[in-house]
Design an enzyme around this catalytic site. Sequence first.
Site, mmCIF file in Angstrom:
data_model
loop_
_atom_site.group_PDB
_atom_site.id
_atom_site.type_symbol
_atom_site.label_atom_id
_atom_site.label_comp_id
_atom_site.label_asym_id
_atom_site.label_seq_id
_atom_site.Cartn_x
_atom_site.Cartn_y
_atom_site.Cartn_z
ATOM 1 N N HIS A 94 0.779 -1.181 0.200
ATOM 2 C CA HIS A 94 0.513 -0.211 0.198
ATOM 3 C C HIS A 94 0.536 1.685 0.229
ATOM 4 C CE1 HIS A 94 -3.355 -2.535 1.187
ATOM 5 N NE2 HIS A 94 -4.733 -1.661 0.603
ATOM 6 N N SER A 95 1.569 1.347 0.779
ATOM 7 C CA SER A 95 2.805 2.042 1.064
ATOM 8 C C SER A 95 3.605 2.877 -0.209
ATOM 9 C CB SER A 95 3.459 1.913 2.781
ATOM 10 O OG SER A 95 4.986 2.939 2.240
#
Lengths: 189, 289
Positions: free
Chosen positions: A33-34
């Site tokens: 996600h990051s």
Amino acid sequence: MNTPLDEKTIRTLRAGDIVYLNGVIFTMRDKAHSKALELYRKGGTLPVSIQNGVIYHCGPVVRKIGDKWEIISCGPTTSYRMEEYESELITEYNIRMIIGKGGMGERTVEALSKIGAVYASFTGGAGVLAAQKIVEVENVHWLELGIPEALWVLKVKDFGPLIITIDSHKNNIYSRIRSEAFRKLRDLT
Amino acid sequence: MIVEEDFLKAVKNLISKASLELPEDVIAALKKAYELEKTPSARAILNSILNNIQLAKTLRRPICQDTGLPLFIVEIGRNFNNCRIDYENILAKAVKEATKEIPLRPNCVDPLTDLNTGDNTGRMAPIIFYNFNDSDRLTVTYFPKGAGSENQTGLYMLTPSTPIKNIKKIILTHIVEKAALSCPPVIVGVGLGGGADTALYLAKKALLRPIGSKNQEPLLSSMESELLDLINKTGIGPMGLGGSTTALAVHIDYACRHTASLPVAVSMQCWAARRAQLVVSRNGDYTII
């Protein structure tokens, strides 16, 4: 339901519905996600398009036989860890479905409603059952993040049962059950 | 006398049994829950759970993809007379080989470098606790607990004057707050007293007690039934989506505390309550239960 999913179909789903998926899903945990959001901010592109896609909060157990990956066990992980990223990911990539366990926070609920997406729950811990629904590992990206954190592109058949627990109309089964539980606890003690 | 080679093999079998099969008492409790539940979602969830348990056993695959951070409890009988075994190294070697062979998910990450060690071993991993007892056996318990439920652990450092009624309320509030994220139906472990570390250890170890076993302390036994009943009346249910089985059991253990402190620890165990025990006798024969 077949992937890719469209907004109109997603908007017809209601909290409590039980569905099964055919098509392609992408596993993404904290690090993926990051990384996806960092790439977006820098104007980069992902190694695979997740537009209108289904994101699965999952870190699988895998085995490599020759040059083919086999998924051994792949149940959902706790979705709350992704809360700080999820609303942005949904909005920037037009995500249509998030699959996980345990539910998500207000920011995600808002984003689901805005974009036209749902949060679906797969039974936590049912990793072997989930693996039985994986037809093929289409690809894997970002293996340098570690096997659980990599982005696995999975072809699925009859993936489920998936319970729609947060729909695109802000109905959230988790928060409803939780407030009822606190009310009952107050009455009981 | 058991030789190191056999001990290594036995520990690998232990890890495999714990990762692939649930104990009978847990399966029975989950089946009972399935019969009790009425709503389509609770029934669908418990049906998935029961199917999954069966598939894992038949296909020889880990029940859950989170195969835990390896943890052993080694209990050495004073009359076992075989303490030359290099426990640390053999247990670590067994974890490394089992990770590859079963396979298990590599879960062990160095917090300084943020890198996954790849084989579930590293500094202080596997986690090993040692105890002594008066038997002539060696028992090794393998307890692979996933992070989902482990992350919902609580420690409350209460003032010693806290009335029991409030202690119960703190435990119940913790459970209502955390159950949905712990893959319910859960087992709840409570550690009462000791130091902060003792309370946490007792709470976690209490999860290993078979479901349905009675607490030897009458006061704690009735507290366990009372808390279990109240938890299940809150209606959180399987996976937090509503229902009458939020917990399968509550297990409490206790230790004497410092006069000025009252630690209370609450440990949550997901439905995939995996545990297995290796028992080695003096002559080297062993069984895995």
